[in-house]
Scaffold this motif. Structure first.
Motif, PDB file in Angstrom:
ATOM      1  N   VAL A 177      51.348 -23.557  35.227  1.00 48.94           N
ATOM      2  CA  VAL A 177      50.804 -24.169  36.438  1.00 48.94           C
ATOM      3  C   VAL A 177      51.531 -23.581  37.634  1.00 48.94           C
ATOM      4  O   VAL A 177      52.714 -23.216  37.553  1.00 48.94           O
ATOM      5  N   ILE A 178      50.821 -23.489  38.735  1.00 56.91           N
ATOM      6  CA  ILE A 178      51.405 -22.941  39.961  1.00 56.91           C
ATOM      7  C   ILE A 178      51.928 -24.055  40.857  1.00 56.91           C
ATOM      8  O   ILE A 178      53.005 -23.940  41.437  1.00 56.91           O
ATOM      9  N   TYR A 179      51.170 -25.143  40.934  1.00 52.18           N
ATOM     10  CA  TYR A 179      51.590 -26.256  41.790  1.00 52.18           C
ATOM     11  C   TYR A 179      52.538 -27.167  41.005  1.00 52.18           C
ATOM     12  O   TYR A 179      52.268 -28.357  40.794  1.00 52.18           O
ATOM     13  N   SER A 180      53.653 -26.613  40.572  1.00 54.92           N
ATOM     14  CA  SER A 180      54.558 -27.364  39.705  1.00 54.92           C
ATOM     15  C   SER A 180      55.249 -28.517  40.432  1.00 54.92           C
ATOM     16  O   SER A 180      55.787 -29.409  39.780  1.00 54.92           O
ATOM     17  N   ASN A 181      55.252 -28.508  41.748  1.00 51.48           N
ATOM     18  CA  ASN A 181      55.866 -29.606  42.506  1.00 51.48           C
ATOM     19  C   ASN A 181      54.907 -30.772  42.725  1.00 51.48           C
ATOM     20  O   ASN A 181      55.286 -31.769  43.346  1.00 51.48           O
ATOM     21  N   HIS A 182      53.665 -30.622  42.258  1.00 53.60           N
ATOM     22  CA  HIS A 182      52.658 -31.662  42.487  1.00 53.60           C
ATOM     23  C   HIS A 182      51.896 -31.937  41.188  1.00 53.60           C
ATOM     24  O   HIS A 182      50.661 -31.950  41.177  1.00 53.60           O
ATOM     25  N   ILE A 183      52.611 -32.140  40.116  1.00 59.92           N
ATOM     26  CA  ILE A 183      51.981 -32.367  38.816  1.00 59.92           C
ATOM     27  C   ILE A 183      51.064 -33.593  38.812  1.00 59.92           C
ATOM     28  O   ILE A 183      49.964 -33.539  38.232  1.00 59.92           O
ATOM     29  N   PRO A 184      51.443 -34.732  39.439  1.00 55.64           N
ATOM     30  CA  PRO A 184      50.527 -35.890  39.416  1.00 55.64           C
ATOM     31  C   PRO A 184      49.148 -35.595  40.007  1.00 55.64           C
ATOM     32  O   PRO A 184      48.162 -36.214  39.598  1.00 55.64           O
ATOM     33  N   LEU A 185      49.072 -34.630  40.931  1.00 51.87           N
ATOM     34  CA  LEU A 185      47.779 -34.312  41.527  1.00 51.87           C
ATOM     35  C   LEU A 185      46.833 -33.671  40.520  1.00 51.87           C
ATOM     36  O   LEU A 185      45.611 -33.774  40.662  1.00 51.87           O
ATOM     37  N   TYR A 186      47.357 -33.023  39.507  1.00 48.49           N
ATOM     38  CA  TYR A 186      46.502 -32.467  38.463  1.00 48.49           C
ATOM     39  C   TYR A 186      45.748 -33.600  37.751  1.00 48.49           C
ATOM     40  O   TYR A 186      44.542 -33.503  37.515  1.00 48.49           O
ATOM     41  N   TYR A 187      46.459 -34.639  37.410  1.00 45.69           N
ATOM     42  CA  TYR A 187      45.832 -35.754  36.704  1.00 45.69           C
ATOM     43  C   TYR A 187      44.864 -36.509  37.620  1.00 45.69           C
ATOM     44  O   TYR A 187      43.809 -36.962  37.171  1.00 45.69           O
ATOM     45  N   PHE A 188      45.223 -36.626  38.898  1.00 44.04           N
ATOM     46  CA  PHE A 188      44.295 -37.238  39.849  1.00 44.04           C
ATOM     47  C   PHE A 188      43.023 -36.409  39.961  1.00 44.04           C
ATOM     48  O   PHE A 188      41.911 -36.952  40.006  1.00 44.04           O
ATOM     49  N   ALA A 189      43.175 -35.085  39.999  1.00 43.67           N
ATOM     50  CA  ALA A 189      42.006 -34.208  40.112  1.00 43.67           C
ATOM     51  C   ALA A 189      41.113 -34.311  38.882  1.00 43.67           C
ATOM     52  O   ALA A 189      39.881 -34.335  38.990  1.00 43.67           O
ATOM     53  N   ILE A 190      41.707 -34.370  37.699  1.00 47.48           N
ATOM     54  CA  ILE A 190      40.915 -34.483  36.471  1.00 47.48           C
ATOM     55  C   ILE A 190      40.093 -35.768  36.476  1.00 47.48           C
ATOM     56  O   ILE A 190      38.886 -35.752  36.203  1.00 47.48           O
ATOM     57  N   LEU A 191      40.736 -36.876  36.810  1.00 48.54           N
ATOM     58  CA  LEU A 191      40.050 -38.163  36.797  1.00 48.54           C
ATOM     59  C   LEU A 191      38.994 -38.242  37.894  1.00 48.54           C
ATOM     60  O   LEU A 191      37.848 -38.652  37.643  1.00 48.54           O
ATOM     61  N   SER A 192      39.355 -37.859  39.115  1.00 53.21           N
ATOM     62  CA  SER A 192      38.397 -37.951  40.229  1.00 53.21           C
ATOM     63  C   SER A 192      37.242 -36.988  40.054  1.00 53.21           C
ATOM     64  O   SER A 192      36.099 -37.296  40.443  1.00 53.21           O
ATOM     65  N   ASN A 193      37.484 -35.832  39.453  1.00 51.76           N
ATOM     66  CA  ASN A 193      36.394 -34.878  39.222  1.00 51.76           C
ATOM     67  C   ASN A 193      35.343 -35.472  38.290  1.00 51.76           C
ATOM     68  O   ASN A 193      34.137 -35.337  38.525  1.00 51.76           O
ATOM     69  N   ILE A 194      35.793 -36.151  37.231  1.00 53.18           N
ATOM     70  CA  ILE A 194      34.852 -36.772  36.294  1.00 53.18           C
ATOM     71  C   ILE A 194      34.089 -37.908  36.962  1.00 53.18           C
ATOM     72  O   ILE A 194      32.866 -38.037  36.811  1.00 53.18           O
ATOM     73  N   LEU A 195      34.789 -38.731  37.737  1.00 52.14           N
ATOM     74  CA  LEU A 195      34.141 -39.874  38.390  1.00 52.14           C
ATOM     75  C   LEU A 195      33.075 -39.422  39.375  1.00 52.14           C
ATOM     76  O   LEU A 195      31.973 -39.982  39.419  1.00 52.14           O
ATOM     77  N   VAL A 196      33.372 -38.400  40.167  1.00 53.21           N
ATOM     78  CA  VAL A 196      32.388 -37.932  41.152  1.00 53.21           C
ATOM     79  C   VAL A 196      31.223 -37.238  40.460  1.00 53.21           C
ATOM     80  O   VAL A 196      30.090 -37.296  40.943  1.00 53.21           O
ATOM     81  N   ARG A 197      31.460 -36.608  39.334  1.00 53.30           N
ATOM     82  CA  ARG A 197      30.351 -36.017  38.580  1.00 53.30           C
ATOM     83  C   ARG A 197      29.346 -37.088  38.134  1.00 53.30           C
ATOM     84  O   ARG A 197      28.170 -36.803  37.953  1.00 53.30           O
ATOM     85  N   PHE A 198      29.822 -38.318  37.972  1.00 54.37           N
ATOM     86  CA  PHE A 198      28.946 -39.419  37.565  1.00 54.37           C
ATOM     87  C   PHE A 198      28.623 -40.340  38.740  1.00 54.37           C
ATOM     88  O   PHE A 198      28.253 -41.499  38.529  1.00 54.37           O
ATOM     89  N   ILE A 199      28.709 -39.844  39.959  1.00 53.30           N
ATOM     90  CA  ILE A 199      28.456 -40.675  41.129  1.00 53.30           C
ATOM     91  C   ILE A 199      26.997 -41.105  41.205  1.00 53.30           C
ATOM     92  O   ILE A 199      26.651 -42.062  41.911  1.00 53.30           O
ATOM     93  N   TRP A 200      26.111 -40.448  40.461  1.00 50.96           N
ATOM     94  CA  TRP A 200      24.692 -40.771  40.502  1.00 50.96           C
ATOM     95  C   TRP A 200      24.407 -42.197  40.010  1.00 50.96           C
ATOM     96  O   TRP A 200      23.352 -42.760  40.338  1.00 50.96           O
ATOM     97  N   VAL A 201      25.322 -42.792  39.240  1.00 57.30           N
ATOM     98  CA  VAL A 201      25.100 -44.174  38.800  1.00 57.30           C
ATOM     99  C   VAL A 201      25.082 -45.129  39.996  1.00 57.30           C
ATOM    100  O   VAL A 201      24.592 -46.253  39.891  1.00 57.30           O
ATOM    101  N   PHE A 202      25.605 -44.656  41.129  1.00 58.22           N
ATOM    102  CA  PHE A 202      25.598 -45.439  42.362  1.00 58.22           C
ATOM    103  C   PHE A 202      24.176 -45.663  42.869  1.00 58.22           C
ATOM    104  O   PHE A 202      23.917 -46.592  43.641  1.00 58.22           O
ATOM    105  N   TYR A 203      23.217 -44.853  42.425  1.00 60.87           N
ATOM    106  CA  TYR A 203      21.827 -44.971  42.873  1.00 60.87           C
ATOM    107  C   TYR A 203      21.031 -45.968  42.046  1.00 60.87           C
ATOM    108  O   TYR A 203      19.921 -46.340  42.425  1.00 60.87           O
ATOM    109  N   ILE A 204      21.557 -46.393  40.915  1.00 62.79           N
ATOM    110  CA  ILE A 204      20.770 -47.199  39.982  1.00 62.79           C
ATOM    111  C   ILE A 204      20.531 -48.633  40.449  1.00 62.79           C
ATOM    112  O   ILE A 204      19.395 -49.121  40.379  1.00 62.79           O
ATOM    113  N   PRO A 205      21.543 -49.364  40.934  1.00 60.11           N
ATOM    114  CA  PRO A 205      21.296 -50.778  41.311  1.00 60.11           C
ATOM    115  C   PRO A 205      20.211 -50.906  42.376  1.00 60.11           C
ATOM    116  O   PRO A 205      20.174 -50.143  43.350  1.00 60.11           O
ATOM    117  N   GLN A 206      19.328 -51.870  42.193  1.00 60.30           N
ATOM    118  CA  GLN A 206      18.265 -52.082  43.165  1.00 60.30           C
ATOM    119  C   GLN A 206      18.781 -52.780  44.426  1.00 60.30           C
ATOM    120  O   GLN A 206      18.227 -52.599  45.512  1.00 60.30           O
TER     121      GLN A 206
END
Length: 283
Positions: A177-206
């Protein structure tokens, strides 16, 4: 953007125009890193591109209070869909071209991601045009969008970022890894990337926020996701270039080389012999 005078960073503006123009020539020329990287940026501007027709329609109608007739329920919704699917189509063509040039099956797999995205957006616009009824179109949109989100998230993490490695110094990251001083941001990026990929569920509720507001929030989050994605994608590209010695001037030799014990080359000895023979000949 088209200002010809040497002000406001003309080289940068012209570089952007040139590379955006190359996107419309996809399939006719070799695909370089800049080409597919720029295409990926436009894939996160689908909300912006699809609303170009909405803005033009509202402007032509004089910004009347009944501006919603220009939305997805408009009979001209295929225009908005075409604008939205254009970046995905460009990336699909680029993937096919890269496969044709390299014969690597991974490019076809990547192309399948963009093909599934086109299908999911088609059913989304069709569902919105039909009044957002909870029927067959709604079920098909949910199905294909779920497949596209899983497909894209997996590719982001496994291929574009090369994370989720089991035997790494940092769990679920890559060995280097290059950003070795910011390791927690890797895990934040992994989680937030998945959540935003599924942001379309926000359109479902009437019930809830207006659909226009939901799409704006979704589009904004997608642009932020792509901004975040760029850091780790370029990091992975840089590490790959290092592994293949494409970012170094010196390629290591396959054997040890000791300058201290270096013997004279045979060419030097040959030169001395020739000089000695020349003296004898002259005698």
């Amino acid at each position: 953007m088209f200002d010809p005078f040497p002000v406001l960073f003309r080289p940068s503006r012209y570089w952007l125009l040139k590379n955006v123009g190359k996107l419309f020539l996809s399939g006719t020329r070799r695909v370089e890193f800049t080409d597919f990287w720029m295409g990926d940026q436009f894939c996160s501007l689908i909300f912006t591109l699809s609303n170009l027709y909405l803005f033009a329609c509202v402007y032509a109608d004089g910004f009347s209070p009944n501006w919603r007739k220009c939305g997805s329920s408009s009979p001209h919704w295929p225009v908005a869909f075409t604008l939205a699917a254009l970046p995905l189509f460009v990336r699909l063509v680029q993937s096919i071209k890269r496969y044709a040039d390299s014969k690597l099956i991974t490019h076809l797999i990547n192309g399948g991601k963009y093909g599934s995205g086109i299908i999911s957006y088609f059913f989304y616009f069709l569902w919105r045009h039909q009044g957002r009824n909870r029927g067959t179109l709604f079920a098909l949109w949910c199905l294909f969008n779920a497949c596209y989100s899983i497909y894209a998230s997996s590719w982001d993490l496994l291929m574009d970022w090369s994370v989720l490695r089991m035997h790494s110094r940092y769990p679920l990251l890559r060995p280097e890894v290059i950003y070795s001083n910011h390791i927690p941001l890797y895990y934040f990026a992994i989680l937030s990337n998945i959540l935003v990929r599924f942001i379309w569920v926000f359109y479902i509720p009437q019930s809830g926020p207006d659909m226009q507001l939901r799409t704006f929030i979704g589009g904004l989050l997608e642009m932020l996701r792509r901004w975040q994605w760029n850091f780790y994608r370029l990091e992975n590209e840089h590490l790959g270039n290092m592994d293949q010695y494409r970012v170094t001037r010196e390629v290591p030799l396959p054997y040890s080389f000791d300058d201290g014990n270096r013997e004279d080359d045979g060419e030097d000895d040959g030169d001395e012999d020739e000089a000695h023979l020349s003296k004898k000949d002259r005698k």
